[in-house]
Design a protein around this motif. Structure first.
Motif, short mmCIF file in Angstrom:
data_model
loop_
_atom_site.label_atom_id
_atom_site.label_comp_id
_atom_site.label_asym_id
_atom_site.label_seq_id
_atom_site.Cartn_x
_atom_site.Cartn_y
_atom_site.Cartn_z
N ILE A 177 0.86 -1.19 0.00
CA ILE A 177 0.00 0.00 0.00
C ILE A 177 0.89 1.23 0.00
O ILE A 177 2.09 1.16 0.29
CB ILE A 177 -0.95 0.02 1.21
N SER A 213 0.74 3.95 1.92
CA SER A 213 1.03 4.60 3.21
C SER A 213 2.38 4.12 3.76
O SER A 213 2.79 2.98 3.52
CB SER A 213 -0.08 4.33 4.22
N ARG A 218 5.42 2.73 6.10
CA ARG A 218 5.50 1.59 7.02
C ARG A 218 5.83 2.08 8.42
O ARG A 218 6.34 3.18 8.61
CB ARG A 218 6.54 0.59 6.52
N GLU A 232 -7.34 -10.33 6.65
CA GLU A 232 -7.13 -8.90 6.41
C GLU A 232 -6.08 -8.33 7.36
O GLU A 232 -5.25 -7.51 6.97
CB GLU A 232 -8.46 -8.13 6.57
N GLU A 233 -6.12 -8.78 8.61
CA GLU A 233 -5.15 -8.31 9.61
C GLU A 233 -3.74 -8.79 9.30
O GLU A 233 -2.76 -8.07 9.50
CB GLU A 233 -5.58 -8.77 11.00
N ILE A 239 -2.53 -9.43 6.28
CA ILE A 239 -2.05 -8.63 5.15
C ILE A 239 -1.63 -7.24 5.62
O ILE A 239 -0.59 -6.72 5.20
CB ILE A 239 -3.15 -8.54 4.05
N LYS A 240 -2.42 -6.66 6.50
CA LYS A 240 -2.10 -5.33 7.03
C LYS A 240 -0.76 -5.34 7.76
O LYS A 240 0.05 -4.42 7.62
CB LYS A 240 -3.22 -4.86 7.98
N CYS A 241 -0.49 -6.42 8.51
CA CYS A 241 0.79 -6.52 9.24
C CYS A 241 1.97 -6.62 8.27
O CYS A 241 3.02 -6.01 8.49
CB CYS A 241 0.77 -7.72 10.18
N TYR A 242 1.79 -7.40 7.19
CA TYR A 242 2.84 -7.46 6.16
C TYR A 242 3.09 -6.06 5.59
O TYR A 242 4.24 -5.63 5.43
CB TYR A 242 2.42 -8.37 4.99
N GLN A 243 1.99 -5.36 5.26
CA GLN A 243 2.10 -4.06 4.58
C GLN A 243 2.70 -2.98 5.48
O GLN A 243 3.40 -2.09 5.00
CB GLN A 243 0.70 -3.62 4.12
N GLU A 244 2.43 -3.05 6.78
CA GLU A 244 2.88 -2.01 7.70
C GLU A 244 4.31 -2.23 8.19
O GLU A 244 4.97 -1.29 8.63
CB GLU A 244 1.97 -1.98 8.93
N CYS A 246 4.01 -8.36 -0.68
CA CYS A 246 3.64 -7.07 -0.08
C CYS A 246 4.82 -6.08 -0.08
O CYS A 246 4.76 -5.05 0.60
CB CYS A 246 3.13 -7.28 1.34
#
Length: 373
Positions: free
Chosen positions: A183, A185, A187, A260-261, A263-268, A294
């Motif tokens: 994404i 945004s 990290r 979803e969580e 994936i969010k952890c990978y992205q952040e 990601c």
């Protein structure tokens, strides 16, 4: 119509490497006009007994405890026997589900495909059970298998596959890059992500070594943050170890994470670490592919299936198993260089898109089914 039955011991929403493998190949195969895919598995975690999800017909059976991390579903033989199918695709290391798949495929004279994810081993009493199984029932299973899929070339060296080399083919694990993607945004600074079931069986994922490495990393990067996803009977053990190491402020245990969580952890995160320690138990390491997709750099060990590609593409750092010093240096090197994080991330996603898309993997498996029939 090609009627396929998959028999993993557990299935979605259970989180694990084999479960993800079966879910994604089943989801892709279900998109074919000529395929019907049914998954028969234990009802863990407890959910709907029978449903159709993403085109996959799922039947979950009541289970009566576990033996060596394998759910014992007493109704499985009868259920399998009553099914109308063209091919059974089963998975090792899961005795019971794979063995009954073998027996029913023999009775009905249907092809059997086995994905050999990793060797069956154990500790203590379980080790003796594993040795007995490997010298008896596993041989019957591999004798019957029409094709044996391994997910990395190195697995041909397993002592249990030496007599079956002519049946073995390598088809790697994959990842869906439409779901696992970066994404825009920024990290979270100095955040590391680790994901695994936190039980005795999965100690080989190496969380102990990762926690120990953070003691030295913290001296150089005081605000280093490890996010641990997953739950299991060892959760409190790892929490206690974190406190003993003086890392309470640096480690966050998230417990069970939804798709979803995760994936969010990978992205952040700026880094994903999988320091696996057992080549006998680590089949491939799908989570490494998910992180790469990601655009998250990875640190893993030489026994993980994608390790050679990570080295070749410079999308992360590969270390020796159980080497805490190498792990410390690798973490510090990556987190201390924000430009390196970006470059590694881009190279990782390019690698996955080129070689590890589930669509390509499912095409290879579909072709293998057609050859057998």
């Amino acid at each position: 119509m090609l009627k396929i039955i998959q028999t993993p011991v557990r299935f979605y929403p259970f989180i694990g490497g084999v479960e993800k493998y079966v879910y994604y190949i089943s989801k892709e195969l279900a998109k074919y006009d000529d395929c019907e895919v049914k998954v028969i598995c234990a009802n863990e975690p407890d959910t709907i007994d029978h449903e159709i999800y993403n085109g996959i017909n799922i039947r979950r059976l009541k289970y009566y405890g576990k033996v060596a991390n394998t759910n014992v579903t007493l109704s499985l033989p009868k259920v399998l026997y009553n099914e109308d199918f063209d091919i059974i695709h089963t998975h090792v290391p899961t005795p019971w589900s794979s063995d009954w798949s073998n027996i029913i495929s023999r009775i009905k004279n249907k092809p059997l495909v086995v994905t050999y994810h990793n060797d069956i081993i154990g500790t203590g009493v379980a080790n003796y059970i594993a040795k007995f199984y490997n010298s008896t029932t596993l041989i019957l299973l591999l004798n019957k298998a029409d094709k044996i899929i391994i997910t990395q070339d190195d697995y041909i060296n397993s002592p249990h596959l030496q007599n079956y080399k002519e049946k073995v083919t390598t088809i790697p694990n994959g990842v869906d890059t439409n779901i696992f993607k970066p994404i825009d945004s920024p990290r979270k600074n100095n955040q590391i992500f680790f994901l695994s079931v936190l039980d005795k069986f999965h100690k080989y994922k190496g969380l102990d070594y990762l926690l120990e490495s953070l003691v030295e990393v913290k001296k150089i990067i005081p605000d280093v943050k490890l996010v641990v996803g997953g739950k299991g009977e060892l959760l409190n053990f790892y929490k206690s170890k974190t406190e003993e190491l003086g890392l309470k402020d640096n480690v966050e245990f998230k417990g069970f994470l939804t798709d979803e969580e995760v994936i969010k952890c990978y992205q952040e995160s700026e880094l994903f670490v999988l320091p696996s320690i057992s080549s006998l138990q680590e089949g491939f390491g799908i989570v490494v592919l998910e992180a790469l997709a990601c655009e998250t750099p990875v640190i893993s060990t030489t026994i993980v299936g994608v390790s050679d590609d990570v080295i070749d593409t410079e999308s992360g750092i590969i270390i020796d198993p159980k080497n805490v010093e190498m792990l410390e240096k690798a973490i510090i090197k990556i987190l201390s260089d924000k430009e390196l994080i970006k470059n590694m991330g881009k190279k990782g996603r390019e690698l996955v898109k080129e070689k590890y898309e589930w669509k390509k993997i499912s095409e290879d498996i579909h072709e293998l089914y057609e050859e057998l029939l």
